[in-house]
Design a protein around this motif. Structure first.
Motif, short mmCIF file in Angstrom:
data_model
loop_
_atom_site.label_atom_id
_atom_site.label_comp_id
_atom_site.label_asym_id
_atom_site.label_seq_id
_atom_site.Cartn_x
_atom_site.Cartn_y
_atom_site.Cartn_z
N LEU A 1 -27.62 14.39 32.71
CA LEU A 1 -27.94 15.10 33.29
C LEU A 1 -26.97 15.00 34.60
CD1 LEU A 1 -29.74 18.49 34.42
CD2 LEU A 1 -30.81 16.51 35.54
N THR A 2 -26.00 16.58 35.18
CA THR A 2 -24.87 17.04 36.01
C THR A 2 -25.16 18.12 36.30
OG1 THR A 2 -23.73 15.50 35.04
CG2 THR A 2 -22.96 16.87 36.83
N ALA A 3 -25.78 17.86 38.43
CA ALA A 3 -25.95 19.02 39.24
C ALA A 3 -24.67 19.19 39.96
CB ALA A 3 -27.90 19.17 39.67
N ILE A 4 -24.40 20.54 39.72
CA ILE A 4 -23.45 20.96 40.17
C ILE A 4 -23.62 21.98 41.06
CG2 ILE A 4 -20.72 21.55 40.17
CD1 ILE A 4 -21.88 20.74 36.85
N VAL A 5 -23.66 21.64 43.10
CA VAL A 5 -23.36 22.32 43.59
C VAL A 5 -22.05 23.24 44.18
CG1 VAL A 5 -24.58 22.85 46.38
CG2 VAL A 5 -25.65 21.01 45.14
N ASP A 6 -22.42 24.75 44.25
CA ASP A 6 -21.43 25.36 44.53
C ASP A 6 -21.02 25.63 46.38
OD1 ASP A 6 -19.08 27.84 44.98
OD2 ASP A 6 -20.72 28.85 44.16
N ARG A 7 -20.34 24.52 47.40
CA ARG A 7 -21.31 24.45 48.44
C ARG A 7 -19.99 25.64 48.98
NH1 ARG A 7 -23.66 24.53 52.69
NH2 ARG A 7 -23.69 22.31 53.31
N ASN A 8 -20.32 26.68 49.06
CA ASN A 8 -19.52 28.21 49.61
C ASN A 8 -20.18 27.94 51.35
OD1 ASN A 8 -21.54 29.89 49.42
ND2 ASN A 8 -20.26 30.84 47.61
N ARG A 9 -21.00 27.31 50.97
CA ARG A 9 -22.02 27.51 52.84
C ARG A 9 -22.08 29.01 53.50
NH1 ARG A 9 -18.26 22.97 51.83
NH2 ARG A 9 -19.52 20.86 53.25
N LEU A 10 -22.20 29.74 52.64
CA LEU A 10 -22.74 31.32 53.03
C LEU A 10 -23.86 31.26 51.45
CD1 LEU A 10 -19.14 33.20 53.50
CD2 LEU A 10 -20.72 32.61 55.55
N GLN A 11 -24.94 32.15 52.95
CA GLN A 11 -25.56 32.43 51.51
C GLN A 11 -26.35 34.50 51.74
OE1 GLN A 11 -28.59 29.99 53.62
NE2 GLN A 11 -30.16 31.32 53.08
N GLN A 12 -26.54 34.91 51.43
CA GLN A 12 -27.02 36.13 51.75
C GLN A 12 -27.59 36.27 53.18
OE1 GLN A 12 -29.32 38.68 48.70
NE2 GLN A 12 -30.78 40.13 50.53
N GLY A 13 -26.35 36.97 54.02
CA GLY A 13 -26.80 37.27 55.75
C GLY A 13 -25.93 35.87 56.03
N ALA A 14 -26.15 34.88 55.89
CA ALA A 14 -25.93 34.34 57.15
C ALA A 14 -25.30 33.05 56.07
CB ALA A 14 -26.76 33.42 57.91
N ARG A 15 -24.49 32.08 57.34
CA ARG A 15 -24.04 30.65 57.27
C ARG A 15 -25.28 29.76 56.59
NH1 ARG A 15 -19.21 30.03 56.71
NH2 ARG A 15 -17.31 31.66 57.81
N THR A 16 -25.43 28.88 55.93
CA THR A 16 -26.09 28.46 55.26
C THR A 16 -26.80 27.33 56.24
OG1 THR A 16 -24.72 26.07 54.41
CG2 THR A 16 -26.00 27.95 52.74
N GLU A 17 -26.28 26.93 57.05
CA GLU A 17 -26.77 25.77 58.28
C GLU A 17 -26.72 26.83 59.36
OE1 GLU A 17 -25.89 22.38 57.26
OE2 GLU A 17 -25.79 23.92 55.69
N GLU A 18 -27.01 27.97 58.99
CA GLU A 18 -27.20 28.44 60.69
C GLU A 18 -28.81 28.70 59.68
OE1 GLU A 18 -25.00 32.35 61.09
OE2 GLU A 18 -23.47 30.85 61.52
N THR A 19 -28.94 29.21 58.58
CA THR A 19 -30.17 29.39 58.34
C THR A 19 -31.06 28.38 57.68
OG1 THR A 19 -29.42 31.26 56.86
CG2 THR A 19 -31.80 30.31 56.09
N LYS A 20 -30.65 27.16 57.00
CA LYS A 20 -31.57 25.97 57.12
C LYS A 20 -30.54 24.66 56.30
CE LYS A 20 -35.44 26.46 55.23
NZ LYS A 20 -36.77 26.66 54.36
N ARG A 21 -30.16 24.28 57.73
CA ARG A 21 -29.36 22.89 57.62
C ARG A 21 -29.26 21.72 55.97
NH1 ARG A 21 -30.43 21.35 62.91
NH2 ARG A 21 -31.39 19.99 61.81
N LEU A 22 -28.53 21.84 55.42
CA LEU A 22 -28.26 21.20 54.53
C LEU A 22 -27.77 19.64 54.23
CD1 LEU A 22 -27.44 23.85 51.23
CD2 LEU A 22 -29.72 22.78 52.54
#
Length: 293
Positions: A194-215
């Motif tokens: 199994l391989t999981a690939i994360v599309d790490r573009n750092r944006l989600q709907q409405g905000a940056r991921t790190e502003e919403t919930k730190r990864l």
């Protein structure tokens, strides 16, 4: 269910064979050309439908093209072949890029792309396995595709089959707890196929991921869950090809693909408002010009 495009399937097989026998630099050039074709199709599709998630579609394109163009053991002429590799797009809202990739690989005629999101079209806003060949499971609700991928990998072990399973997740999607339950399960069973690939573009709907919930630290999180973590430039086909090789440890593999949302179109790149925004006619012309350079 859409039907395989016989001409496209044959062209896909020839292209795959050509890529497989080329030197690394030529392979990358071929994949880059296919990615440009897919991105232009995405722009046309979203323009015609006046709907879509263009930012995420453009960020994930190089990942999808590398998988279908070189990595996956699949045949569009036999989309249900029992020993095929399984691919799941867990971030199902980026269906346009998946459809464009499948069409350019012969799973169905590219002319069908013009029906994207039209009434009664097989090409819904989220992938549907009963309507589109090459789609393994329906996705859209975030956090659902990854657990299904874990199930596919477990099924391969139970059936003593050698196929591999790949799943692409959005980084914002990782805020769904079901993903981490799936990650724990995969590590518990040592699902090295199994391989999981994360599309790490750092944006989600409405905000940056790190502003919403730190990864971050994201790679360390995957490692702590028992995975083999690899971090790459998600727009560099050579790096992706290397990262998508089988596990070296027997553990499942997590590829963190650092990408740019809206990649390839200057006025969309890294702009949060383009998560779910449609370009106007002038912007479409500009986007297509930039993607043709």
């Amino acid at each position: 269910m859409l039907s395989t495009d016989p001409v496209g399937a044959e062209q896909f097989r020839a292209r795959r064979q050509r890529i497989a026998t080329q030197d690394p630099d030529a392979q990358v050039r071929e994949l880059r050309q296919l990615a440009a074709e897919v991105r232009r199709s995405v722009v046309h599709m979203i323009d015609e439908a006046q709907l879509g998630h263009i930012g995420g579609d453009l960020s994930v394109t190089d990942i999808l093209v590398t998988l279908f163009g070189r990595v996956l053991d699949v045949d569009p002429a036999q989309p249900h072949r029992p020993d095929r590799d399984r691919f799941i797009l867990s971030k199902g809202h980026c269906a346009a890029s998946l459809y464009a990739t499948l069409a350019h690989c012969g799973y169905f005629p590219p002319s069908e792309l013009s029906t994207f999101m039209a009434p009664l079209s097989a090409l819904n806003g989220h992938p549907n396995r009963t309507k589109v060949p090459g789609v393994e499971t329906n996705t859209g609700p975030l956090g659902h595709g990854f657990p299904v991928a874990v199930g596919c990998a477990l099924a391969a072990r139970l059936a003593d089959r050698s196929y591999r399973t790949y799943v692409v997740l959005g980084d914002g999607e990782l805020q769904e707890g079901s993903n981490w339950e799936a990650a724990m399960t995969a590590a518990h069973y040592d699902l090295g196929s199994l391989t999981a690939i994360v599309d790490r573009n750092r944006l989600q709907q409405g905000a940056r991921t790190e502003e919403t919930k730190r990864l971050e630290p994201l790679a360390e999180k995957w490692t702590s869950f028992g995975w083999e973590a690899r971090e790459v430039n998600g727009h560099d086909h050579a790096q992706l090809l290397s990262a998508l090789r089988p596990s070296l440890t027997g553990r499942p593999v997590a590829v963190i693909a650092n990408t740019v949302k809206g990649k390839g179109v200057s006025f969309i790149e890294d702009r949060v408002e383009w998560h779910h925004k449609v370009p106007d006619a002038g912007q479409v012309r500009t986007a297509l010009e930039e993607l043709s350079r």
